[in-house]
Design a protein around this motif. Structure first.
Motif, PDB file in Angstrom:
ATOM      1  N   ARG A 197      -2.523  10.525   5.752  1.00  0.00           N
ATOM      2  CA  ARG A 197      -1.357  10.027   6.815  1.00  0.00           C
ATOM      3  C   ARG A 197      -1.658   8.345   6.276  1.00  0.00           C
ATOM      4  NH1 ARG A 197      -5.186  10.530  11.418  1.00  0.00           N
ATOM      5  NH2 ARG A 197      -4.122  13.179  11.630  1.00  0.00           N
ATOM      6  N   THR A 200       0.076   5.387   2.296  1.00  0.00           N
ATOM      7  CA  THR A 200       0.725   4.221   1.275  1.00  0.00           C
ATOM      8  C   THR A 200      -0.207   3.252   1.990  1.00  0.00           C
ATOM      9  OG1 THR A 200       1.383   3.826   3.841  1.00  0.00           O
ATOM     10  CG2 THR A 200       3.514   5.292   2.773  1.00  0.00           C
ATOM     11  N   ARG A 215       7.260   0.542   0.891  1.00  0.00           N
ATOM     12  CA  ARG A 215       6.004   1.653   1.922  1.00  0.00           C
ATOM     13  C   ARG A 215       6.570   1.462   3.184  1.00  0.00           C
ATOM     14  NH1 ARG A 215       0.240  -0.349   0.429  1.00  0.00           N
ATOM     15  NH2 ARG A 215       0.274  -1.840  -1.206  1.00  0.00           N
ATOM     16  N   GLU A 216       6.810   0.750   3.531  1.00  0.00           N
ATOM     17  CA  GLU A 216       7.542   1.580   5.038  1.00  0.00           C
ATOM     18  C   GLU A 216       8.678   2.334   5.253  1.00  0.00           C
ATOM     19  OE1 GLU A 216       8.056   2.255   9.056  1.00  0.00           O
ATOM     20  OE2 GLU A 216       6.504   0.691   7.998  1.00  0.00           O
ATOM     21  N   ARG A 219       6.855   6.015   4.392  1.00  0.00           N
ATOM     22  CA  ARG A 219       6.576   6.365   5.788  1.00  0.00           C
ATOM     23  C   ARG A 219       7.464   6.836   6.710  1.00  0.00           C
ATOM     24  NH1 ARG A 219       3.067   1.804   5.195  1.00  0.00           N
ATOM     25  NH2 ARG A 219       4.192   0.507   6.099  1.00  0.00           N
TER      26      ARG A 219
END
Length: 229
Positions: A197, A200, A215-216, A219
């Protein structure tokens, strides 16, 4: 059985946390209890206890953490691994290890220790046997488990002067994160969401920086893969 905490750690700081505590909860609890930041690596941050005798290694995501803890327990008789006072898996795939305080050593000394391990010289033979046994278990159980880490920083010195091997197992980060970016469905299929979870959120202090938009995007890609699964 609840973990046994060293006297340098206020056990209540962690005992008060629920089973759903993640890396952020642990950091907040220890900082509030007087611990102080003392280091940041690619996979984890380190906090030092108020008495200076122990350190907490806190990772948001570390599949190999339980294997490092197993090494420290199973090779404790060699006195060539750090003393492990507590280990706890954290929600979302994080990992907490509470260890004796260690100091860095010079590069030549660290390299010599690694050479002895690679050659299984008599003075480290018992350690090497456990290192290899635990690594075999990690490789059999974990996707993207890397080879033994020979970084000089993985050899440190304890307060009594002995050299110890620290954190020799690691996930193959470049391969794992490249796969997460390019084939997130494969990562979603091989690592449960509950164990990645916060993948990142590792610090990447040495290999970074990691751009927020990257990172986003990772995710979002993994969340979409989970939805498809």
């Amino acid at each position: 059985m609840p973990p046994v905490y060293h006297r340098g750690m206020t056990g209540e700081a962690l005992a008060s946390l629920g089973t759903d505590a993640d890396h952020r909860d642990v950091e907040r609890a220890l900082l509030a209890d007087g611990w102080a930041w003392c280091g940041t690596g690619d996979w984890a941050v380190a906090l030092r206890s108020p008495d200076g005798e122990v350190v907490a290694r806190i990772s948001p995501f570390d599949p190999t953490g339980p294997y490092a803890a197993a090494l420290y327990r199973e090779a404790a008789h060699t006195r060539q691994v750090p003393a492990l006072f507590a280990h706890r898996r954290l929600a979302g795939g994080g990992d907490l290890q509470v260890l004796e305080w260690l100091r860095p050593v010079g590069g030549d000394e660290a390299a010599a220790f690694h050479r002895a391990v690679a050659a299984r010289t008599p003075d480290v033979a018992a350690l090497v046997d456990v290192v290899r046994q635990v690594h075999d278990r990690a490789c059999a159980a974990l996707p993207w488990c890397g080879p033994l880490d020979t970084n000089p920083a993985n050899v440190m010195r304890a307060a009594d002067g002995r050299l110890v091997l620290v954190d020799p197992y690691y996930a193959d980060g470049p391969n794992l994160y490249a796969t997460a970016a390019n084939d997130p469905d494969r990562v979603a299929a091989l690592i449960p969401e509950s164990e990645r979870r916060f993948m990142t959120e590792i610090p990447l202090a040495g290999s970074g920086p990691w751009l927020p938009e990257d990172r986003e995007a990772m995710r979002a890609a993994l969340a979409a893969a989970d939805a498809r699964t």
